[in-house]
Every structure is written in C-alpha cells, then in structure tokens.
Scaffold this motif. Structure first.
Motif, mmCIF file in Angstrom:
data_model
loop_
_atom_site.group_PDB
_atom_site.id
_atom_site.type_symbol
_atom_site.label_atom_id
_atom_site.label_comp_id
_atom_site.label_asym_id
_atom_site.label_seq_id
_atom_site.Cartn_x
_atom_site.Cartn_y
_atom_site.Cartn_z
ATOM 1 N N ASN A 84 0.838 -1.196 0.000
ATOM 2 C CA ASN A 84 0.000 0.000 0.000
ATOM 3 C C ASN A 84 0.872 1.244 0.000
ATOM 4 N N PHE A 85 0.600 2.127 -0.938
ATOM 5 C CA PHE A 85 1.379 3.345 -1.102
ATOM 6 C C PHE A 85 0.424 4.515 -1.348
ATOM 7 N N THR A 86 0.980 5.698 -1.508
ATOM 8 C CA THR A 86 0.203 6.859 -1.940
ATOM 9 C C THR A 86 0.998 7.607 -3.002
ATOM 10 N N ILE A 87 0.304 8.289 -3.876
ATOM 11 C CA ILE A 87 0.970 9.152 -4.853
ATOM 12 C C ILE A 87 1.609 10.293 -4.078
ATOM 13 N N ASN A 88 2.931 10.450 -4.214
ATOM 14 C CA ASN A 88 3.619 11.490 -3.454
ATOM 15 C C ASN A 88 4.210 12.599 -4.318
ATOM 16 N N ARG A 89 4.212 12.378 -5.640
ATOM 17 C CA ARG A 89 4.745 13.404 -6.534
ATOM 18 C C ARG A 89 4.189 13.202 -7.927
ATOM 19 N N ALA A 102 19.616 9.524 -20.766
ATOM 20 C CA ALA A 102 19.320 10.797 -20.118
ATOM 21 C C ALA A 102 18.573 11.703 -21.096
ATOM 22 N N GLY A 103 17.498 12.287 -20.627
ATOM 23 C CA GLY A 103 16.692 13.173 -21.471
ATOM 24 C C GLY A 103 15.458 12.512 -22.045
ATOM 25 N N TYR A 104 15.411 11.173 -22.020
ATOM 26 C CA TYR A 104 14.247 10.491 -22.570
ATOM 27 C C TYR A 104 13.002 10.816 -21.740
ATOM 28 N N PRO A 105 11.878 11.059 -22.407
ATOM 29 C CA PRO A 105 10.667 11.432 -21.664
ATOM 30 C C PRO A 105 10.061 10.271 -20.892
ATOM 31 N N MET A 106 9.630 10.573 -19.677
ATOM 32 C CA MET A 106 8.868 9.652 -18.830
ATOM 33 C C MET A 106 7.614 10.421 -18.400
ATOM 34 N N ALA A 107 6.821 10.795 -19.395
ATOM 35 C CA ALA A 107 5.723 11.735 -19.203
ATOM 36 C C ALA A 107 4.659 11.214 -18.237
ATOM 37 N N TYR A 108 3.978 12.163 -17.624
ATOM 38 C CA TYR A 108 2.866 11.885 -16.701
ATOM 39 C C TYR A 108 3.323 11.063 -15.495
ATOM 40 N N TRP A 109 4.489 11.403 -14.985
ATOM 41 C CA TRP A 109 5.074 10.706 -13.845
ATOM 42 C C TRP A 109 4.189 10.875 -12.604
ATOM 43 N N CYS A 110 3.775 9.754 -12.022
ATOM 44 C CA CYS A 110 3.031 9.725 -10.769
ATOM 45 C C CYS A 110 3.781 8.787 -9.836
ATOM 46 N N ALA A 115 11.795 6.837 -6.801
ATOM 47 C CA ALA A 115 12.301 6.182 -8.020
ATOM 48 C C ALA A 115 11.323 5.190 -8.626
ATOM 49 N N TYR A 116 10.115 5.055 -8.087
ATOM 50 C CA TYR A 116 9.087 4.179 -8.655
ATOM 51 C C TYR A 116 7.834 4.998 -8.938
ATOM 52 N N GLY A 117 7.320 4.836 -10.148
ATOM 53 C CA GLY A 117 6.116 5.578 -10.483
ATOM 54 C C GLY A 117 5.422 5.030 -11.712
ATOM 55 N N PHE A 118 4.230 5.526 -11.951
ATOM 56 C CA PHE A 118 3.505 5.306 -13.206
ATOM 57 C C PHE A 118 4.024 6.341 -14.193
ATOM 58 N N HIS A 119 4.219 5.952 -15.442
ATOM 59 C CA HIS A 119 4.606 6.925 -16.454
ATOM 60 C C HIS A 119 4.355 6.356 -17.845
ATOM 61 N N GLU A 120 4.371 7.244 -18.820
ATOM 62 C CA GLU A 120 4.211 6.832 -20.214
ATOM 63 C C GLU A 120 5.394 5.978 -20.646
ATOM 64 N N GLY A 121 5.129 4.949 -21.425
ATOM 65 C CA GLY A 121 6.196 4.108 -21.935
ATOM 66 C C GLY A 121 5.648 2.922 -22.696
ATOM 67 N N PHE A 122 6.531 2.168 -23.331
ATOM 68 C CA PHE A 122 6.121 0.993 -24.077
ATOM 69 C C PHE A 122 5.408 -0.006 -23.169
#
Length: 202
Positions: A84-89, A102-110, A115-122
C-alpha cells in the motif's frame, strides 16, 4: 570511417538498453488505441489498484470503475514493489536524468515510492520494466488527471477487479514498435495531452 564503424554497434546496444528500461517511451502506434476514463464525483475517494499477474491497472472511486487499462510492470529480477502506497509526486514533463537515456521522456510521472512511479512508456504483454509501471500515453495522461498527491495505490499479485473488470481491458502489445525520432522525443511538444477531454462525465 573507422570510428563510425565502432560507433554503430554501440548505438545498437544503447538502443536495446533503452527499450528494456524505464526510459523506454511510447511509440506512435499504427493501431488506434483509445482509453475511456470517467471524471470522479469526489476526487478524495479515488484509489488505484494494480495487478502484477495481469498487468492491469484499475482506477476506482469506491466501487465505481473510472478506468481499466493494461500497463507493464517489473520483471522477476526487478519487480514492481507490492503493498500500500500513496501518490507522493506528480511531474507531467519528467525526463530521465541518468544514463543510459538521459533526457528520454517519462511523461505523466506519478510517483508512489522514491524512483518508482507510473509513467508513459512501451507496454509489453509480459513484465518488462525495472519496477516502474509503464502505460500508453492515452492511459498515462488520464491516470495523471485522475490522481492527486495522497491518492492511495495498492499493488498486489491479483486484485478483485481482475474478475470484475479484467474483460474490459483492451490488450496492448507495443513490443515491436520502433522508437519515435529522437527530435520528437526531445521536443517539449512530446508532453502535449492526447486530443479531446481526458475525463468524461458518466
């Protein structure tokens, strides 16, 4: 010319590393992929449920389903944390800061853990990430709109929603999709929202 020949294999290796890591980004898919997400009546009641066995992500408002999509979770060697976690950023225009990529987009980071999150990607049909949860841009943008700082996240091997709503999840396989052009990924326009309203009334 000799230096160029030496550089070509390196670029191939770097590309392979990027495609297998959290730096991988969603390609411009030739197939149409759309996501339906409903506007919550009370954003304070929104919660996210992730099933690592199905790779499905369910956004709920109490017992009401707001969105159900396929994501891509961590491998056995680099698993997505469970618990169990919460969105913190939240960072819409996040880019990878470390090498390679470095520089590659990880859009919509939640982010739900450092260092762990939801983000756009394949999105692959099998676990593929280093622990983050990747989503198609159509889904990542909507998750970003649905959650806020403090939104609860539960990650488990299975979820009750697998039986209830798993059949609604549109299968997605971007494993053979090529990277978009570097110029496009490095442009600020990469972070433009998908067309149309992200959340609908219903």
């Amino acid at each position: 010319m000799k230096n160029l020949r030496l550089l070509v294999p390196f670029l191939g290796i770097a590309s392979a590393l990027l495609l297998s890591s959290c730096a991988s980004t969603t390609s411009i898919s030739k197939k149409s992929y759309s996501v339906k997400a409903y506007k919550p009546k009370n954003p304070n009641n929104v919660k996210v449920r992730v099933s690592t066995s199905t790779q499905n992500i369910y956004v709920m408002e109490g017992d009401r389903l707001l969105m159900a999509v396929q994501g891509c979770v961590g491998t056995t060697q680099t698993p997505t944390p469970k618990g169990n976690f919460t969105i913190n950023r939240k960072i819409k225009n996040k880019r990878r800061i470390s090498q390679p990529g470095a520089g590659y987009p990880m859009a919509y980071w939640c982010e739900f853990l450092p260092a762990y999150g939801f983000h756009e990607g394949f999105v692959h049909p099998r676990p593929r990430t280093h622990g983050c949860i990747r989503m198609h841009k159509e889904a990542a943008a909507r998750l970003f709109a649905l959650v806020k700082i403090g939104t609860p996240v539960n990650i488990a091997t299975t979820q009750p929603q697998d039986a209830q709503y798993g059949h609604l999840v549109q299968p997605l396989d971007q494993s053979a999709d090529p990277d978009p052009p570097m110029s496009q990924m490095m442009s600020p326009s990469w972070f433009t929202d998908p067309a149309g309203p992200l959340l609908i009334e219903g």
